[in-house]
Design an enzyme around this catalytic site. Structure first.
Site, PDB file in Angstrom:
ATOM      1  N   LEU A   8      -4.220 -28.049  -7.318  1.00 37.00           N
ATOM      2  CA  LEU A   8      -4.215 -29.085  -8.355  1.00 37.00           C
ATOM      3  C   LEU A   8      -4.813 -30.365  -7.782  1.00 37.00           C
ATOM      4  O   LEU A   8      -4.305 -30.911  -6.798  1.00 37.00           O
ATOM      5  CB  LEU A   8      -2.789 -29.347  -8.847  1.00 37.00           C
ATOM      6  CG  LEU A   8      -2.042 -28.132  -9.393  1.00 37.00           C
ATOM      7  CD1 LEU A   8      -0.716 -28.571 -10.015  1.00 37.00           C
ATOM      8  CD2 LEU A   8      -2.886 -27.376 -10.412  1.00 37.00           C
ATOM      9  N   ARG A  15      -2.595 -45.326  -7.315  1.00 38.59           N
ATOM     10  CA  ARG A  15      -2.041 -46.175  -6.253  1.00 38.59           C
ATOM     11  C   ARG A  15      -2.964 -46.323  -5.034  1.00 38.59           C
ATOM     12  O   ARG A  15      -2.717 -47.140  -4.161  1.00 38.59           O
ATOM     13  CB  ARG A  15      -0.666 -45.642  -5.818  1.00 38.59           C
ATOM     14  CG  ARG A  15       0.451 -46.084  -6.741  1.00 38.59           C
ATOM     15  CD  ARG A  15       1.768 -45.434  -6.366  1.00 38.59           C
ATOM     16  NE  ARG A  15       1.813 -44.029  -6.785  1.00 38.59           N
ATOM     17  CZ  ARG A  15       2.755 -43.169  -6.396  1.00 38.59           C
ATOM     18  NH1 ARG A  15       3.700 -43.553  -5.576  1.00 38.59           N
ATOM     19  NH2 ARG A  15       2.727 -41.925  -6.824  1.00 38.59           N
TER      20      ARG A  15
HETATM   21  C1  UD1 Z   1       5.164 -33.419  -8.362  1.00 32.71           C
HETATM   22  C2  UD1 Z   1       6.337 -32.557  -8.807  1.00 32.71           C
HETATM   23  C3  UD1 Z   1       7.587 -32.962  -8.008  1.00 32.71           C
HETATM   24  C4  UD1 Z   1       7.308 -32.827  -6.529  1.00 32.71           C
HETATM   25  C5  UD1 Z   1       6.076 -33.602  -6.132  1.00 32.71           C
HETATM   26  C6  UD1 Z   1       5.712 -33.238  -4.714  1.00 32.71           C
HETATM   27  C7  UD1 Z   1       6.023 -31.967 -11.151  1.00 32.71           C
HETATM   28  C8  UD1 Z   1       6.374 -32.272 -12.545  1.00 32.71           C
HETATM   29  N1  UD1 Z   1       6.570 -32.733 -10.208  1.00 32.71           N
HETATM   30  O1  UD1 Z   1       5.477 -34.762  -8.710  1.00 32.71           O
HETATM   31  O2  UD1 Z   1       8.685 -32.159  -8.372  1.00 32.71           O
HETATM   32  O3  UD1 Z   1       8.429 -33.299  -5.783  1.00 32.71           O
HETATM   33  O4  UD1 Z   1       4.949 -33.272  -6.962  1.00 32.71           O
HETATM   34  O5  UD1 Z   1       4.627 -34.013  -4.238  1.00 32.71           O
HETATM   35  O6  UD1 Z   1       5.275 -31.043 -10.911  1.00 32.71           O
HETATM   36  N2  UD1 Z   1      -2.072 -32.992 -11.210  1.00 32.71           N
HETATM   37  C9  UD1 Z   1      -3.072 -32.436 -11.960  1.00 32.71           C
HETATM   38  N3  UD1 Z   1      -3.047 -32.585 -13.307  1.00 32.71           N
HETATM   39  C10 UD1 Z   1      -2.052 -33.274 -13.929  1.00 32.71           C
HETATM   40  C11 UD1 Z   1      -1.029 -33.836 -13.148  1.00 32.71           C
HETATM   41  C12 UD1 Z   1      -1.077 -33.687 -11.788  1.00 32.71           C
HETATM   42  O7  UD1 Z   1      -3.993 -31.818 -11.432  1.00 32.71           O
HETATM   43  O8  UD1 Z   1      -2.089 -33.343 -15.164  1.00 32.71           O
HETATM   44  C13 UD1 Z   1      -2.122 -32.815  -9.740  1.00 32.71           C
HETATM   45  C14 UD1 Z   1      -2.280 -34.103  -8.987  1.00 32.71           C
HETATM   46  O9  UD1 Z   1      -3.642 -34.359  -8.722  1.00 32.71           O
HETATM   47  C15 UD1 Z   1      -1.541 -33.824  -7.692  1.00 32.71           C
HETATM   48  C16 UD1 Z   1      -0.447 -32.852  -8.115  1.00 32.71           C
HETATM   49  O10 UD1 Z   1      -0.885 -32.290  -9.339  1.00 32.71           O
HETATM   50  O11 UD1 Z   1      -2.362 -33.170  -6.740  1.00 32.71           O
HETATM   51  C17 UD1 Z   1       0.906 -33.523  -8.306  1.00 32.71           C
HETATM   52  O12 UD1 Z   1       0.840 -34.469  -9.331  1.00 32.71           O
HETATM   53  P1  UD1 Z   1       1.634 -35.827  -9.261  1.00 32.71           P
HETATM   54  O13 UD1 Z   1       1.395 -36.576 -10.511  1.00 32.71           O
HETATM   55  O14 UD1 Z   1       1.342 -36.513  -7.993  1.00 32.71           O
HETATM   56  O15 UD1 Z   1       3.131 -35.272  -9.284  1.00 32.71           O
HETATM   57  P2  UD1 Z   1       4.404 -35.969  -8.706  1.00 32.71           P
HETATM   58  O16 UD1 Z   1       4.903 -36.956  -9.681  1.00 32.71           O
HETATM   59  O17 UD1 Z   1       4.159 -36.412  -7.325  1.00 32.71           O
END
Ligand code: UD1
Ligand code: CA
Length: 454
Positions: A8, A15
């Site tokens: 992903l 940030r």
């Molecule tokens: C997510 C997890 C959380 C975990 C944390 C670990 C969920 C809902 N939460 O939270 O439980 O502790 O990661 O780091 O999954 N991304 C996409 N498309 C989207 C949203 C995100 O590709 O629509 C990718 C982001 O680029 C990133 C990853 O998914 O690589 C995580 O997304 P992020 O928004 O950072 O999730 P967290 O809030 O950190």
């Protein structure tokens, strides 16, 4: 078992406060996403799918398409939604491992452990953190069975006190995944489709949740801002330094050593503090590198000493040479061996023959120099006429007097001597003394000007 890996990488990375997509920020000279892809490839999966969104074209261009499936997520509606976009690319696979493009330190060994120990349709990687702030928390029942994951923003105070967190890394049976993703709803504090909701669904369907932990908790740390990026850079550099020391390299201070690329070393290599290595670097037996020296795409043969404060780039340094302090060696340079290059000397695109010396304050460019040559202080090869570059040839055993300008194209024969201060514009013959400068004169009856009175 046919394994697919989904990475992903569509998130914005607000940030970071950057124009560059977060996953293209570099750790040890490689984009974050490249680290994750390389680790994924170590597991020899059937397919690697990268979900991209923000800055998509830029990301694809920087990473290259080799062996990857790219899937666009146009709107970032959450991690569950992101995995949903990858579903068509997972056709025919048994299990999918979900990795995050901004969690670069995860190691193949830890992933392999998760894969090897997960028998059910859901494996989850968690870690215990002293400070779990910001992460999803793992909610277990009294018997210790995992029940669900709750995101911080949706958690009760009691749930926030849980220190076991979701790394985000999951191994999921593809058939189950299809069904579960259809049941996701954005009914939560962030209005997103959470991949983490799969856990409660699996529990509801009677699937045992398997939990594994990485070897080192730091593997699970993500990069959300530049301070975290810097912290993970230090961790990664420490790992590299430890591996090098274990392989027999002396690092005067492993905390002041940076490798942004690959390093191959012989026996008894010694690196003083603040050495920076980039690209592909090879250091042969008994090579010593002084403090504050930068080597970029350089091959150094055995028994070479590079003293303090040198910058070497795309060059080959033959055995027994001595360089520095304060030398600059530019692309296309080859010291054949036993050469000395001293302070404030710049060498570009030149071959320096065996045992030749360029010890002080010189520029040598586009030059072929034979063996046993001595280049006096302040010698300059004038290789550029304002439009074109020209070559200088210097024969074996030539002696170039200090402060000589060799105006290329020009050649100096074997054993020739050039008088100090010469401007050489025509070829200088072998074994002879050549001078090209105004004759010294003394003016009789000359007096120094005096200050006028009044
Ligand atoms: C997510 C997890 C959380 C975990 C944390 C670990 C969920 C809902 N939460 O939270 O439980 O502790 O990661 O780091 O999954 N991304 C996409 N498309 C989207 C949203 C995100 O590709 O629509 C990718 C982001 O680029 C990133 C990853 O998914 O690589 C995580 O997304 P992020 O928004 O950072 O999730 P967290 O809030 O950190
Ligand atoms: Ca994150």
């Amino acid at each position: 078992m046919k394994l697919g890996i989904v990475i992903l990488a569509a998130g914005q990375g607000t940030r970071m406060k950057s124009r560059r997509p977060k996953v293209l920020h570099e750790l040890a000279g490689r984009p974050l996403l490249r680290h994750v892809i390389d680790t994924a490839l170590e597991l020899s999966p059937e397919r690697v799918v990268v979900v991209y969104g923000h800055g998509g074209e830029q990301v694809r261009r920087a990473i290259g398409d080799e062996g990857l499936h790219w899937v666009e997520q146009r709107e970032q509606l959450g991690t569950g939604h992101a995995v949903q976009q990858a579903l068509p690319a997972l056709e025919g696979l048994d299990k999918v491992l979900v990795l995050y493009g901004d969690v670069p330190l995860i190691r193949a060994r830890s992933l392999r452990h998760l894969i090897d120990t997960t028998e059910s349709a859901l494996g989850l990687m968690t870690v215990d953190l002293a400070d779990p702030t910001g992460y999803g928390r793992i909610v277990r029942d009294e018997a210790g069975n995992v029940l669900r994951i709750v995101e911080e923003k949706d958690a009760s105070e009691a749930e926030r006190a849980i220190c076991e967190i979701n790394t985000g890394i999951m191994l999921i049976g593809v058939e189950r995944l299809r069904a579960w993703l259809q049941r996701l709803s954005p009914d939560n504090a962030q209005g997103e489709y959470y991949l983490t909701d799969l856990i409660a669904m699996a529990v509801h369907d009677g699937i045992a949740i398997h939990v594994a932990q990485p070897e080192d908790p730091v593997e699970a740390e993500g990069v959300n801002d530049r301070a975290q990026l810097a912290a993970l850079e230090r961790v990664y550099q420490r790992w590299q330094a430890e591996a090098l020391m274990a392989a027999g390299v002396t690092l005067r201070d492993p905390a002041r050593f940076d490798l942004r690329g690959t390093l191959r070393t012989g026996m008894d290599v010694e690196l003083d503090v603040n050495v920076l290595l980039e690209g592909e670097v090879v250091l042969g037996d008994n090579v010593r590198v002084g403090a504050n020296t930068v080597l970029r795409d350089v091959t150094v043969e055995e028994d070479v000493t590079i003293l303090e404060n040198c910058v070497l780039e795309e060059a080959r340094i033959g055995s027994g040479s001595r360089i520095g302090p304060f030398s600059r060696i530019r692309p296309g340079t080859h010291l054949v061996g036993g050469a000395h290059v001293g302070n404030f000397v710049e060498i570009k695109n030149s071959t320096i023959g065996h045992g030749s010396k360029v010890n002080h304050l010189s520029y040598v460019g586009d030059t072929h120099m034979g063996a046993g040559v001595n280049i006096g202080a302040g010698t300059i090869t004038c290789n550029y006429d304002g439009a074109n570059k020209h070559r200088t040839l210097i024969g074996d055993r030539a002696f170039i007097g200090s402060n000589t300008a060799l105006v290329a194209p020009v050649s100096v024969g074997d054993g020739a001597t050039i008088g100090a201060g010469s401007v050489i514009t025509r070829d200088a013959p072998a074994e002879k003394l050549t001078l090209a400068r105004a004759k010294q004169v003394t003016i009789e009856g000359w007096t120094r000007p005096k200050k006028e009175e009044g």
